[in-house]
Motif scaffolding. Structure first.
Motif, mmCIF file in Angstrom:
data_model
loop_
_atom_site.group_PDB
_atom_site.id
_atom_site.type_symbol
_atom_site.label_atom_id
_atom_site.label_comp_id
_atom_site.label_asym_id
_atom_site.label_seq_id
_atom_site.Cartn_x
_atom_site.Cartn_y
_atom_site.Cartn_z
ATOM 1 N N LEU A 125 0.849 -1.192 0.000
ATOM 2 C CA LEU A 125 0.000 0.000 0.000
ATOM 3 C C LEU A 125 0.887 1.245 0.000
ATOM 4 O O LEU A 125 1.196 1.825 1.036
ATOM 5 C CB LEU A 125 -0.941 -0.017 1.206
ATOM 6 C CG LEU A 125 -2.312 0.607 0.958
ATOM 7 C CD1 LEU A 125 -3.006 -0.013 -0.260
ATOM 8 C CD2 LEU A 125 -3.212 0.433 2.159
ATOM 9 N N ASP A 126 1.281 1.631 -1.227
ATOM 10 C CA ASP A 126 2.168 2.797 -1.365
ATOM 11 C C ASP A 126 1.373 4.080 -1.066
ATOM 12 O O ASP A 126 0.232 4.224 -1.489
ATOM 13 C CB ASP A 126 2.692 2.841 -2.793
ATOM 14 C CG ASP A 126 3.517 4.082 -3.056
ATOM 15 O OD1 ASP A 126 4.550 4.244 -2.388
ATOM 16 O OD2 ASP A 126 3.100 4.911 -3.892
ATOM 17 N N GLY A 127 2.014 4.965 -0.307
ATOM 18 C CA GLY A 127 1.357 6.240 0.013
ATOM 19 C C GLY A 127 0.385 6.125 1.168
ATOM 20 O O GLY A 127 -0.593 6.869 1.264
ATOM 21 N N VAL A 138 7.641 17.276 -7.147
ATOM 22 C CA VAL A 138 8.721 17.131 -6.166
ATOM 23 C C VAL A 138 8.207 17.661 -4.839
ATOM 24 O O VAL A 138 7.301 18.506 -4.812
ATOM 25 C CB VAL A 138 9.984 17.925 -6.614
ATOM 26 C CG1 VAL A 138 9.784 19.439 -6.521
ATOM 27 C CG2 VAL A 138 11.214 17.497 -5.812
ATOM 28 N N ASN A 139 8.743 17.135 -3.733
ATOM 29 C CA ASN A 139 8.339 17.650 -2.418
ATOM 30 C C ASN A 139 9.177 18.894 -2.130
ATOM 31 O O ASN A 139 10.317 18.792 -1.667
ATOM 32 C CB ASN A 139 8.554 16.588 -1.336
ATOM 33 C CG ASN A 139 8.065 17.105 0.032
ATOM 34 O OD1 ASN A 139 7.866 18.321 0.209
ATOM 35 N ND2 ASN A 139 7.864 16.205 0.966
ATOM 36 N N MET A 140 8.619 20.064 -2.397
ATOM 37 C CA MET A 140 9.349 21.346 -2.301
ATOM 38 C C MET A 140 9.853 21.601 -0.890
ATOM 39 O O MET A 140 10.807 22.332 -0.677
ATOM 40 C CB MET A 140 8.429 22.498 -2.731
ATOM 41 C CG MET A 140 8.150 22.573 -4.215
ATOM 42 S SD MET A 140 9.631 22.840 -5.206
ATOM 43 C CE MET A 140 10.000 24.544 -4.801
ATOM 44 N N ALA A 189 2.084 10.257 -2.733
ATOM 45 C CA ALA A 189 2.070 8.824 -3.048
ATOM 46 C C ALA A 189 2.628 8.674 -4.446
ATOM 47 O O ALA A 189 2.043 9.176 -5.412
ATOM 48 C CB ALA A 189 0.665 8.265 -2.976
ATOM 49 N N MET A 190 3.764 7.953 -4.551
ATOM 50 C CA MET A 190 4.403 7.801 -5.872
ATOM 51 C C MET A 190 3.426 7.232 -6.884
ATOM 52 O O MET A 190 3.400 7.665 -8.046
ATOM 53 C CB MET A 190 5.622 6.879 -5.741
ATOM 54 C CG MET A 190 6.422 6.755 -7.017
ATOM 55 S SD MET A 190 7.765 5.570 -6.806
ATOM 56 C CE MET A 190 8.778 5.968 -8.241
ATOM 57 N N VAL A 191 2.580 6.298 -6.417
ATOM 58 C CA VAL A 191 1.653 5.646 -7.356
ATOM 59 C C VAL A 191 0.688 6.657 -7.958
ATOM 60 O O VAL A 191 0.353 6.585 -9.148
ATOM 61 C CB VAL A 191 0.933 4.466 -6.650
ATOM 62 C CG1 VAL A 191 0.002 4.959 -5.551
ATOM 63 C CG2 VAL A 191 0.242 3.560 -7.623
ATOM 64 N N CYS A 216 10.289 13.639 -9.353
ATOM 65 C CA CYS A 216 11.658 13.624 -8.804
ATOM 66 C C CYS A 216 11.640 13.357 -7.302
ATOM 67 O O CYS A 216 10.855 13.962 -6.575
ATOM 68 C CB CYS A 216 12.329 14.979 -9.014
ATOM 69 S SG CYS A 216 12.333 15.576 -10.698
ATOM 70 N N TYR A 217 12.492 12.429 -6.871
ATOM 71 C CA TYR A 217 12.793 12.324 -5.452
ATOM 72 C C TYR A 217 14.314 12.234 -5.339
ATOM 73 O O TYR A 217 14.872 11.141 -5.349
ATOM 74 C CB TYR A 217 12.110 11.158 -4.748
ATOM 75 C CG TYR A 217 11.754 11.532 -3.320
ATOM 76 C CD1 TYR A 217 12.770 11.795 -2.382
ATOM 77 C CD2 TYR A 217 10.448 11.711 -2.917
ATOM 78 C CE1 TYR A 217 12.478 12.220 -1.101
ATOM 79 C CE2 TYR A 217 10.140 12.120 -1.626
ATOM 80 C CZ TYR A 217 11.163 12.383 -0.728
ATOM 81 O OH TYR A 217 10.861 12.803 0.553
ATOM 82 N N PRO A 218 15.014 13.387 -5.311
ATOM 83 C CA PRO A 218 16.483 13.399 -5.341
ATOM 84 C C PRO A 218 17.097 13.030 -4.002
ATOM 85 O O PRO A 218 16.386 12.876 -2.998
ATOM 86 C CB PRO A 218 16.804 14.857 -5.692
ATOM 87 C CG PRO A 218 15.673 15.634 -5.121
ATOM 88 C CD PRO A 218 14.449 14.760 -5.274
HETATM 89 P P1 P6P Z 1 7.135 12.627 1.269
HETATM 90 C C1 P6P Z 1 5.232 7.143 0.242
HETATM 91 O O1 P6P Z 1 5.604 7.005 1.603
HETATM 92 C C2 P6P Z 1 6.504 7.306 -0.564
HETATM 93 O O2 P6P Z 1 7.322 6.198 -0.382
HETATM 94 C C3 P6P Z 1 6.163 7.524 -2.031
HETATM 95 O O3 P6P Z 1 5.047 6.817 -2.422
HETATM 96 C C4 P6P Z 1 5.960 9.027 -2.123
HETATM 97 O O4 P6P Z 1 6.244 9.558 -3.409
HETATM 98 C C5 P6P Z 1 6.944 9.560 -1.085
HETATM 99 O O5 P6P Z 1 7.177 8.511 -0.144
HETATM 100 C C6 P6P Z 1 6.356 10.743 -0.356
HETATM 101 O O6 P6P Z 1 7.396 11.302 0.393
HETATM 102 O O7 P6P Z 1 8.432 13.392 1.193
HETATM 103 O O8 P6P Z 1 5.989 13.377 0.654
HETATM 104 O O9 P6P Z 1 6.788 12.116 2.633
#
Ligand code: P6P
Length: 322
Positions: free
Chosen positions: A105-107, A197-199, A235-237, A251-253
């Protein structure tokens, strides 16, 4: 509309793999139902446990993980299982043809706010030179995946799937309980005006990545000379479904303040399956320096930086990261 199994048969997917995909999607149908019931079925909220990632496990994380594990163990098609929610690999059926990894369960931080969440899964052929309970079953590059996909639990439950050919989208018809083909061939636009991207992490980015994002934010008045929009789903999905559906760059750098573990997203059951879906939809999927599908994993919970989506935009971003 075409059902999933005839599509897989038309793509000449071997029957054993079709049956395994069917098993995974049957579990996802049950997860979709539980997610859809939300507070009505007492599945919201957190447990008192943490997973190996150090993340508090939501009730639905545990339920989804157990559902998938039980059905895969019973299927007889799977030799070894890996999961975001399992510290170690789980030996299943000796001499079975496949191995499966998943983020059940991603996200899941979106669960309690009724946001988008999903199941991400990947399938490889099992290795005969290592034991079924060995993590080395997953010491395979992402380019060795025989199937990659996700099920997104949104307003509709949608499946994105590739078995080596085009990435396709299916929608779960909840009246019949079957997945129907709704996009025959996903094609990511090579250019985009939308980034993800998470700013709030700006203070942890490299100078190169910060410059890249700053030039996006400058829009028409900057060197990019066009306006950009931003979306961040948590949530990446959900973010990757948008990128696959209408283009974009996700992007998740790396975090330069954490040299011991700079990346957040997991290679095996997040980056690799998404990278296969993206490349089979004419997109590009890199870390900050290399093609994701070329990486030989060192362990099942290995993390990597992610820059993926519209090919020309990914290439542009990578010029800032040289
Ligand atoms: P942030 C969810 O926990 C996850 O692994 C990805 O699905 C999502 O893109 C990222 O982390 C979210 O990260 O920085 O928003 O907590």
């Amino acid at each position: 509309m075409k059902r999933l199994i005839p599509c897989l048969e038309q793509d000449k997917v071997e029957i054993e793999l079709i049956l395994l995909i069917k098993t995974i999607l049957t579990a996802c149908k049950e997860i979709s139902f539980r997610v859809g019931q939300g507070a009505l079925s007492n599945v919201l909220g957190s447990t008192l446990d943490e997973n190996i990632q150090g993340e508090t496990q939501k009730k639905l994380d545990v339920i989804s993980n157990q559902l998938l594990k039980d059905m895969l163990l019973e299927s007889g098609k799977v030799r070894t299982i890996a999961s975001e929610e399992e510290d170690y690999v789980v030996a299943a059926t000796e001499n079975a043809p496949y191995i499966v990894a998943f983020d059940p369960l991603d996200g899941s931080s979106n669960i309690d706010i009724n946001g988008q969440i999903g199941t991400i899964f990947t399938i490889y052929r099992a290795k005969n030179d290592v034991a079924a309970d060995s993590e080395l079953q997953f010491a395979q590059k992402g380019s060795e995946q025989v199937c990659a996909g996700y099920v997104l639990y949104g307003p509709s439950t949608m499946l994105a799937l590739t078995t080596g050919g085009p990435s396709r989208l299916y929608t779960l018809d909840k009246t019949q309980g079957c997945y129907l083909l709704t996009t025959e061939k996903l094609t990511i636009a090579t250019d985009t005006q939308e980034f993800s991207v998470n700013m709030s992490n700006f203070h942890q980015w490299s100078a190169g990545f910060s410059d890249y994002i700053n030039d996006l934010l400058l829009g028409e008045s900057g060197v990019r000379a066009k306006k950009f929009n931003m979306r961040w789903n948590g949530a990446m999905v959900g973010d990757m479904h948008r990128v696959l559906s209408r283009g974009g760059i996700f992007c998740y750098p790396n975090d330069i303040n954490k040299p011991e573990q700079p990346a957040k997203l997991r290679l095996l059951y997040e980056a690799n399956p998404m990278a296969m879906l993206v490349e089979n939809a004419n997109g590009k999927a890199y870390t900050e320096h290399e093609r994701i599908l070329d990486i030989l994993p060192s362990h099942i919970h290995q993390r990597v930086a992610v820059v993926m989506g519209s090919t020309n935009e990914v290439n542009k971003c990578l010029t800032y990261l040289k």
